[in-house]
Design an enzyme around this catalytic site. Structure first.
Site: not given
Length: 316
Positions: A261, A232, A280
């Site tokens: 993000e 994370r 991601h």
């Protein structure tokens, strides 16, 4: 069996479509619901026995009348209201292990890019520069893994195949994969930092791990060290990371997750030459849907047979 499984609208339409197609070949006909709008989720959650989610909205717990299991498609559960789920008397399971193989291969790709000088070679190609680069060998390096769970274990297996030394942290050190040469309790993560040429973050985001890597921790790393984050974004103090990268405190960073993000256009991480940024994406592969389906089928059967103790990856 009349147990119903509902995919909430918060799952990407592409993923839910493929997942429903897979599940319909393996579960009883007519008992799989796929909500594509907020209104559909609100309507169908009332009678759902299993709710499959990306994000979970709190009101669904109050509206559900038959709910036994909330099934996340992710390994991390930091974004879910665990206290409210528990208070509702509902079980929760995550998707731990489903994404381990693609994430571990993504990590290996990062390490190879840095070790073999491929990041610089790509830059040279774009500039039309023919320049020999002296790459190293992973087999001479140590990888430190903060969080030797399913993902960390797979990273260590691949690293071992390259002859790397492997060290890591684990909350329960009574068991560790054979591919880990040395295991430390989570509280001794700084020892791992000091030994690592490549530091891989694969731990969950908790109150303890939030901001785990800051200015002091970057100073403990070797100047030739590379930080890899597939956990994370909040586990790293991003401001401190940028400072460490700019000052040469560490060699580089490979990041698949970020505090915000998508990564904002104004972030200095875009422009640093010693950083690899990916959006991601480490968790995804063509096999992901199949693995999700395997997990859902197993947990569907556990709920349908009222054997909730056998729910796989149960966190509540």
């Amino acid at each position: 069996m009349d147990t119903t499984l509902l995919l909430a609208h918060t799952i990407s339409p592409d993923w839910s479509r493929d997942l429903v197609s897979e599940l319909k070949t393996r579960l009883p006909e007519g008992l799989i619901e796929n909500a594509t709008t907020p209104a559909e989720t609100t309507e169908k959650v009332v009678e759902a026995d299993i709710l499959v989610v990306g994000r979970l909205q709190n009101e669904w717990l109050a509206q559900a009348q038959e709910l036994t299991l909330v099934q996340s498609l992710w390994a991390g559960v930091d974004m879910y209201p665990l206290d409210r789920i528990d208070e509702a008397g509902v079980a929760m399971a995550n998707a731990s292990g489903v994404h381990a193989k693609p994430i571990a291969e993504h990590v290996l790709g990062y390490m190879l890019q840095f070790e073999r000088g491929l990041t610089q070679a790509v830059k040279n190609r774009r500039r039309g520069v023919w320049e020999h680069i002296s790459g190293g060998e992973l087999g001479t390096k140590t990888v430190g893994i903060i969080g030797v769970g399913e993902i960390g274990s797979r990273v260590s297996e691949l690293a071992t195949a390259f002859g790397m030394e492997t060290v890591g942290t684990k909350r329960d050190t009574s068991s560790a994969p054979a591919s880990i040469d040395t295991i430390f309790p989570a509280s001794e993560y700084q020892t791992v930092l000091q030994q690592s040429d490549y530091l891989v973050l694969s731990c969950p985001l908790t109150e303890t791990t939030e901001g785990l890597l800051g200015v002091d921790e970057f100073r403990m790393l070797n100047r030739d060290a590379t930080v890899i984050n597939v956990a994370r974004g909040e586990i790293i103090d991003q401001t401190a990371l940028v400072r460490a990268l700019r000052s040469g405190m560490i060699q580089g960073a490979a990041l698949d997750v970020f505090e915000q993000e998508p990564l904002p256009p104004e972030s200095p991480l875009w422009d640093l030459s010693n950083v690899i940024v990916t959006p991601h994406m480490a968790w995804r592969s063509p096999q992901t849907t199949q693995r999700w389906a395997d997990l859902l089928v197993e947990n569907y059967r556990a709920v349908a047979s009222k054997e909730t103790d056998s729910i796989v990856n149960r966190v509540l």
